[in-house]
Design a protein around this motif. Structure first.
Motif, PDB file in Angstrom:
ATOM      1  N   GLY A  87      -5.433   2.816   2.393  1.00 51.95           N
ATOM      2  CA  GLY A  87      -4.425   1.746   1.776  1.00 51.95           C
ATOM      3  C   GLY A  87      -4.435   0.817   2.912  1.00 51.95           C
ATOM      4  N   GLU A  95      -7.846  -0.965   3.775  1.00 56.04           N
ATOM      5  CA  GLU A  95      -8.238  -1.873   3.058  1.00 56.04           C
ATOM      6  C   GLU A  95      -7.594  -3.220   3.019  1.00 56.04           C
ATOM      7  OE1 GLU A  95      -7.890   0.573  -0.567  1.00 56.04           O
ATOM      8  OE2 GLU A  95      -9.556   1.657  -0.318  1.00 56.04           O
ATOM      9  N   SER A  96      -6.050  -3.257   3.369  1.00 55.53           N
ATOM     10  CA  SER A  96      -5.076  -4.169   3.290  1.00 55.53           C
ATOM     11  C   SER A  96      -5.803  -4.967   4.552  1.00 55.53           C
ATOM     12  CB  SER A  96      -3.861  -3.814   3.393  1.00 55.53           C
ATOM     13  OG  SER A  96      -2.983  -4.809   3.963  1.00 55.53           O
ATOM     14  N   HIS A 141      -4.602   8.564   1.743  1.00 51.00           N
ATOM     15  CA  HIS A 141      -4.022   7.520   1.139  1.00 51.00           C
ATOM     16  C   HIS A 141      -3.460   6.207   1.949  1.00 51.00           C
ATOM     17  CE1 HIS A 141      -4.346   9.464  -3.042  1.00 51.00           C
ATOM     18  NE2 HIS A 141      -4.317  10.551  -2.265  1.00 51.00           N
ATOM     19  N   SER A 189       0.948  -1.199  -0.035  1.00 47.45           N
ATOM     20  CA  SER A 189      -0.092  -0.010  -0.032  1.00 47.45           C
ATOM     21  C   SER A 189       0.764   1.261  -0.095  1.00 47.45           C
ATOM     22  CB  SER A 189      -0.958  -0.180   1.052  1.00 47.45           C
ATOM     23  OG  SER A 189      -1.617   1.299   1.423  1.00 47.45           O
ATOM     24  N   ASN A 195     -11.557  -1.773  -3.916  1.00 43.79           N
ATOM     25  CA  ASN A 195     -10.272  -2.127  -3.566  1.00 43.79           C
ATOM     26  C   ASN A 195     -10.113  -3.217  -2.392  1.00 43.79           C
ATOM     27  OD1 ASN A 195      -9.396  -0.021  -5.039  1.00 43.79           O
ATOM     28  ND2 ASN A 195      -9.228   1.631  -3.141  1.00 43.79           N
ATOM     29  N   ARG A 204       2.453   1.789  -3.302  1.00 45.62           N
ATOM     30  CA  ARG A 204       1.488   2.338  -4.538  1.00 45.62           C
ATOM     31  C   ARG A 204       1.215   3.644  -4.137  1.00 45.62           C
ATOM     32  NH1 ARG A 204      -1.484  -2.826  -3.237  1.00 45.62           N
ATOM     33  NH2 ARG A 204      -2.660  -1.572  -1.866  1.00 45.62           N
ATOM     34  N   THR A 205       1.253   4.090  -3.057  1.00 44.59           N
ATOM     35  CA  THR A 205       1.156   5.413  -2.754  1.00 44.59           C
ATOM     36  C   THR A 205       2.104   6.357  -3.254  1.00 44.59           C
ATOM     37  OG1 THR A 205      -0.306   4.894  -0.823  1.00 44.59           O
ATOM     38  CG2 THR A 205       0.760   6.998  -0.814  1.00 44.59           C
TER      39      THR A 205
END
Lengths: 385, 385
Positions: free
Chosen positions: B213, B216-217, B209, A217, B308, A220-221
């Motif tokens: 992230g 979601e992970s 972000h 993550s 996501n 990707r950020t």
């Protein structure tokens, strides 16, 4: 997942205008040494904000911490602490200033020769002065970890330290402070953070779902926001996520319980020692070649990286790995960072100097398996020309 | 991203056999109160491991903390502390035991009536006894945060507290301790952690972000590993990632700087109060209906969640949102958790009792916009029948 300890007591004060909160976090009776680097801290007004926030506390200022902070300079700061009965250290700057401040915090209370802190491990360190930081450059993560690097040109040494006693008590992270940074420094910071993450992620599978997911993550950020942060320097949200990403890239969280590499950093340090190339740029040179060279060891994680970080799902396994490494190189180039040794004036003949320096510094068994030898490094660097 | 403070000083000792390390982390001269719940701590051998690890320290034991820890019980523990000159508290159990231990730690040093800690905010708390924990059930995150909930049946109250003084000094997380847990408790823990994350994520976009992230992970990890952890209870890697996920779901990290909801929890608490339904099961009942009902407010994040977290990219926006909510419900059911009020013996007539209880407890403006009213809750619950 391996067994691990995770402990990070630094308090983060994140957001706009947070320097004003120093008044709540620096002890009211503290006598403060403000430690900073060059003139930009003054020019940008950061030092002025810090002075105002300290209100009626007594403070003195110690500037001149170098980009690769020098041992001799830190000793001068220790003398200033003793001469002025300082009780609290406040770093104002990027990773170099914070690294130096941590070392100063330990050295000021160390009974013996402070050089021992760097040469015989930090285990002899039993205390450090309390320190806080005001971060001006997202990059190294020093604002929320317990390590640093000190350079001693006299001894041709760039030595790391780590001690549980030198976590900052607090760190102020105000993304607006980054607006005036040169693009080169923002790009370097994004690349440095990227490689910090990769060193803790791109090794071999260890069934560490949380750490892998967080690392992917954060990568990707950076891929998304790194280039954007250069296009729109005053977009607060982008700078905020970039800053928080760089901190979390090296605060111990994603590295807890997983194998780690760090070969790219060790090789990169010797390139910087050779011709003063920016740290992050050496990483951008070494990483793509190292990943390609070490694909046998890193095969499964390279495929995971291709899929989860770059969305590369087409082609054979080797094609996907090649595509992921090409994308990594392209990411650095998009940040304006060249990725070949020749871009930094280093030719084939100088590779031997780098390899020899690594050997002299005992770096003969690098990587997550401790099996990257000097001759492997030579091959990696030849592929980086 | 909003401005935020992040500070979490708890040291995590993660992995196999870590109870033995209590000897390094409980002060050598401590007089310890071991606080636990029911008989399982003894039966599973955890208490035996703890006693052995404390070596020659003096300790006494205080069992009987309830699943929803009772105020009267915590006062008995405070008396035991005073009677025995206890200097360190060691919680051995799940979230209820750790919550209770935190409250006991504050109450033991509180000058006034400890009930004030719960009724007038925790701001009057200026100190707490040091405490550590040995976690036996991954679920609530209490092992690495500073909050908890105490129930007082006499006053028909289930009240939360939060204080910077009651972070555990350390928490031992040994995934092997979870092998003997009933499937129901593992399932509840996974569902509880899932909803903790959703409450901090599924609100409205805030350009955060990193936090998005990470959330979601963690959600993807629970979706993947939650059901597997029931199928293969002694798979260490699965239990390890499940345990670390539940901790990180509510240690302040993913919630820093983002809007938060918590309506599902507030409604769920009243269902538990009504008929003692497991906390996690109330969340699994309320969440799908709430997400569907509040889709207007949560539209953009629901689409992000669909893509996501669930990989749902086909169909119209509303179809994708419906599919994501259906998948959420199916996830709970796959864990063996029913998702309808009627599954727990609650019929239409009782909805009014829940709505009235919320009103009596001042919960009349819930959600990230503080605009979910009692009549909204009635509609949400009717859709949950």
């Amino acid at each position: 997942m391996k067994n691990f300890d995770f402990h990070n007591p630094t308090k983060i004060l994140f957001g706009k205008g947070r320097i004003a909160d120093l008044n709540d976090h620096v002890p009211a009776d503290a006598k403060v040494l403000i430690i900073y680097g060059g003139g930009s801290a003054e020019r940008t007004g950061v030092l002025g904000q810090v002075r105002a926030a300290l209100c009626d506390r007594t403070f003195i200022e110690f500037g001149g911490i170098e980009p690769n902070p020098r041992y001799a300079t830190t000793l001068n700061a220790v003398q200033a602490i003793k001469d002025n009965d300082i009780t609290f250290l406040l770093a104002v700057g990027g990773g170099s200033v914070i690294d130096a401040t941590k070392f100063i915090a330990m050295a000021a209370l160390y009974e013996g020769d402070p050089w021992e802190i760097l040469t015989s491990g930090s285990s002899k360190v039993t205390a450090a002065m309390p320190l806080g930081s005001v971060l001006t450059l997202p990059a190294t993560g020093s604002e929320m970890n317990n390590g640093g690097v000190i350079t001693n040109p006299e001894k041709i040494a760039k030595l790391p330290f780590r001690s549980p006693h030198c976590y900052p008590v607090f760190s102020v992270l105000d993304p607006e402070l980054t607006y005036t940074l040169p693009a080169r420094q923002i790009a370097n910071g994004a690349a440095d953070a990227f490689v910090h993450i990769v060193e803790q992620y791109l090794t071999y599978p260890s069934a560490s779902h949380v750490q892998d997911g967080f690392a992917e993550s954060l990568l990707r950020t950076l891929i998304d926001l790194g280039p954007k942060s250069l296009e729109t320097p005053e977009d607060y949200d982008i700078r905020a996520s970039l800053m928080w990403t760089a901190t979390l890239a090296l605060n111990g969280l994603i590295g807890a319980g997983v194998p780690q590499d760090w070969a790219t950093h060790m090789i990169g340090h010797e390139i910087t020692a050779l011709n003063d190339t920016d740290h992050a740029r050496t990483l951008a040179v070494v990483l793509p070649s190292l990943l390609s060279d070490q694909r046998g060891h890193k095969y499964e994680k390279l495929l995971q990286y291709a899929t989860n970080v770059w969305g590369i799902n087409e082609g054979s396994d080797d094609q996907r790995i090649d595509a992921a490494i090409d994308a990594t190189r392209a990411f650095f180039e998009k940040l304006g960072i060249k990725t070949r040794l020749s871009d930094y004036g280093i030719a084939a003949a100088e590779i031997e100097l780098i390899v020899t320096a690594l050997q002299e510094h005992g770096m003969t068994a690098l990587g997550e398996h401790n099996d990257i030898t000097p001759s492997d490094v030579r091959r990696i660097l030849e592929a980086s020309l």
